[in-house]
Design an enzyme around this catalytic site. Structure first.
Site, PDB file in Angstrom:
ATOM      1  N   TYR A  77       0.866  -1.182   0.000  1.00 44.51           N
ATOM      2  CA  TYR A  77       0.000   0.000   0.000  1.00 44.51           C
ATOM      3  C   TYR A  77       0.906   1.236   0.000  1.00 44.51           C
ATOM      4  O   TYR A  77       1.308   1.735   1.051  1.00 44.51           O
ATOM      5  CB  TYR A  77      -0.889   0.034   1.240  1.00 44.51           C
ATOM      6  CG  TYR A  77      -1.971  -1.007   1.321  1.00 44.51           C
ATOM      7  CD1 TYR A  77      -2.334  -1.792   0.226  1.00 44.51           C
ATOM      8  CD2 TYR A  77      -2.666  -1.213   2.516  1.00 44.51           C
ATOM      9  CE1 TYR A  77      -3.338  -2.744   0.317  1.00 44.51           C
ATOM     10  CE2 TYR A  77      -3.680  -2.162   2.614  1.00 44.51           C
ATOM     11  CZ  TYR A  77      -4.004  -2.924   1.518  1.00 44.51           C
ATOM     12  OH  TYR A  77      -5.003  -3.861   1.621  1.00 44.51           O
ATOM     13  N   PHE A 118     -13.155  -4.203   0.521  1.00 41.00           N
ATOM     14  CA  PHE A 118     -14.150  -3.460  -0.260  1.00 41.00           C
ATOM     15  C   PHE A 118     -15.524  -3.509   0.422  1.00 41.00           C
ATOM     16  O   PHE A 118     -16.537  -3.814  -0.217  1.00 41.00           O
ATOM     17  CB  PHE A 118     -14.255  -3.995  -1.688  1.00 41.00           C
ATOM     18  CG  PHE A 118     -13.063  -3.714  -2.558  1.00 41.00           C
ATOM     19  CD1 PHE A 118     -12.109  -2.776  -2.195  1.00 41.00           C
ATOM     20  CD2 PHE A 118     -12.881  -4.393  -3.752  1.00 41.00           C
ATOM     21  CE1 PHE A 118     -11.002  -2.512  -2.997  1.00 41.00           C
ATOM     22  CE2 PHE A 118     -11.780  -4.142  -4.562  1.00 41.00           C
ATOM     23  CZ  PHE A 118     -10.847  -3.208  -4.190  1.00 41.00           C
ATOM     24  N   PRO A 119     -15.596  -3.225   1.739  1.00 38.79           N
ATOM     25  CA  PRO A 119     -16.895  -3.273   2.424  1.00 38.79           C
ATOM     26  C   PRO A 119     -17.874  -2.217   1.936  1.00 38.79           C
ATOM     27  O   PRO A 119     -19.080  -2.345   2.164  1.00 38.79           O
ATOM     28  CB  PRO A 119     -16.525  -3.041   3.894  1.00 38.79           C
ATOM     29  CG  PRO A 119     -15.264  -2.237   3.838  1.00 38.79           C
ATOM     30  CD  PRO A 119     -14.524  -2.771   2.647  1.00 38.79           C
ATOM     31  N   LEU A 120     -17.355  -1.187   1.267  1.00 41.86           N
ATOM     32  CA  LEU A 120     -18.213  -0.132   0.732  1.00 41.86           C
ATOM     33  C   LEU A 120     -18.361  -0.244  -0.782  1.00 41.86           C
ATOM     34  O   LEU A 120     -18.669   0.735  -1.459  1.00 41.86           O
ATOM     35  CB  LEU A 120     -17.660   1.248   1.113  1.00 41.86           C
ATOM     36  CG  LEU A 120     -17.584   1.519   2.613  1.00 41.86           C
ATOM     37  CD1 LEU A 120     -16.967   2.883   2.891  1.00 41.86           C
ATOM     38  CD2 LEU A 120     -18.965   1.437   3.233  1.00 41.86           C
ATOM     39  N   GLY A 121     -18.129  -1.423  -1.322  1.00 45.39           N
ATOM     40  CA  GLY A 121     -18.348  -1.648  -2.744  1.00 45.39           C
ATOM     41  C   GLY A 121     -17.101  -1.628  -3.581  1.00 45.39           C
ATOM     42  O   GLY A 121     -17.111  -2.071  -4.715  1.00 45.39           O
ATOM     43  N   GLY A 122     -16.006  -1.084  -3.061  1.00 45.55           N
ATOM     44  CA  GLY A 122     -14.752  -1.119  -3.807  1.00 45.55           C
ATOM     45  C   GLY A 122     -14.472   0.183  -4.517  1.00 45.55           C
ATOM     46  O   GLY A 122     -14.003   1.150  -3.922  1.00 45.55           O
ATOM     47  N   PHE A 123     -14.771   0.243  -5.805  1.00 43.26           N
ATOM     48  CA  PHE A 123     -14.425   1.411  -6.614  1.00 43.26           C
ATOM     49  C   PHE A 123     -15.620   2.363  -6.690  1.00 43.26           C
ATOM     50  O   PHE A 123     -16.278   2.505  -7.701  1.00 43.26           O
ATOM     51  CB  PHE A 123     -13.964   0.966  -8.000  1.00 43.26           C
ATOM     52  CG  PHE A 123     -12.801   0.010  -7.949  1.00 43.26           C
ATOM     53  CD1 PHE A 123     -11.527   0.471  -7.688  1.00 43.26           C
ATOM     54  CD2 PHE A 123     -12.993  -1.349  -8.122  1.00 43.26           C
ATOM     55  CE1 PHE A 123     -10.455  -0.407  -7.616  1.00 43.26           C
ATOM     56  CE2 PHE A 123     -11.929  -2.229  -8.062  1.00 43.26           C
ATOM     57  CZ  PHE A 123     -10.655  -1.756  -7.803  1.00 43.26           C
TER      58      PHE A 123
END
Length: 293
Positions: free
Chosen positions: A67, A219-224
């Protein structure tokens, strides 16, 4: 007086049976860069986010040596912001993917012979004499396969025996790969892709909950970008909450084994995400979100 909402408002889980963490944590992927291939973020803001996360009760931070963007790296930021680390702070990292200096993201798998050096790199960058939790991550963003992971996982199991790693995890794996890893050493956590609008991994989540393994979705918030989903928006309006908060609260409500690690490079979004730890969804809300009602 109203109790202040903190990460602990979501309840707790014991990683590996002995590391107690709040079920709302923090993912460090977006600290160095907000969007894939974008410019590095502001270093001072990233440091403030980390310190504020801990102030809000976060005691589980997920990171990786790959990262980074330019000279800004998640591990270095974590060390600069939080070292000497407060008692009880659990830092998880992952190894396996390879990323060169010019790559926007990991592009392949490092050789098995390099896994030890990658663990030692995380130790140096974080300033630790051991790592709390290390995930082996095979593969990229394509769906997990069933290729054997035993040889690679055995390297991490050996480092656990040496005391360099406390607990082991696997990421982006199938049920068969999880079973293979568990034949070699205990698995404390699984980190796979999952959100309430894309719950394809429900069977593996149930295995984890049954066997006392944490399930930590990336990606708990959907990712992209946040998903555009009428079901989520309706529940959000009903509670006077944001879409992101409903996505996080929905995850936490699905299973006691679920640990959320939303990441952000925005101080405002950090506050919003942590506040989701106090959002309680009803059974009707969950049924609406998962399409079962």
């Amino acid at each position: 007086m109203t109790e202040e909402i903190s990460a602990a408002s979501a309840g707790h889980w014991e990683l590996g049976g002995d590391l107690r963490v709040a079920r709302m944590g923090f993912g460090a992927m977006r600290l160095p860069v907000s969007t894939l291939g974008g410019p590095p973020n502001d270093r001072g803001t990233a440091l403030k986010i980390l310190r504020r996360a801990v102030e809000l009760g976060v005691d589980h931070i997920d990171t990786a040596a790959f990262y980074f963007q330019g000279d800004l790296a998640a591990n270095e930021l974590i060390r600069a912001a939080l070292h000497p680390y407060p008692d009880g702070l659990v830092i998880a990292t992952k190894v396996g993917p390879s990323r060169g200096p010019g790559d926007l993201a990991p592009t392949g798998q490092m050789p098995t012979s390099e896994l030890r050096a990658e663990v030692e790199r995380n130790l140096r960058e974080l300033g630790r004499d051991h790592l709390d939790l290390v995930y082996l991550r095979p593969g990229g963003l394509e769906p997990p396969g069933d290729e054997p992971i035993g040889e690679r996982f055995a390297v991490l199991a050996g480092l656990r025996e040496e005391g360099l790693i406390r607990h082991l995890g696997v990421s982006h794996v199938s049920a068969a790969q999880l079973a293979e890893a568990r034949e070699i050493a205990p698995v404390a956590a699984v980190q796979n892709r999952f959100d309430v609008t894309m719950p394809a991994d429900t069977e593996l989540l149930e295995i984890c909950a049954r066997d006392g393994i944490a399930y930590v979705p990336y990606f708990p918030l959907g990712g992209f970008g946040l998903p555009e989903d009428d079901r989520v928006e309706r529940v959000a309006r009903r509670h006077g909450a944001t879409t992101a908060q409903v996505l996080l609260a929905g995850l936490l409500a699905l299973s006691p084994a679920m640990l959320a690690i939303p990441g952000t490079s925005s101080p405002a979004h950090l506050e919003e995400n942590i506040a989701a730890a106090g959002l309680r969804l009803t059974e009707d809300d969950l049924a609406a979100l998962t399409g079962t009602g």
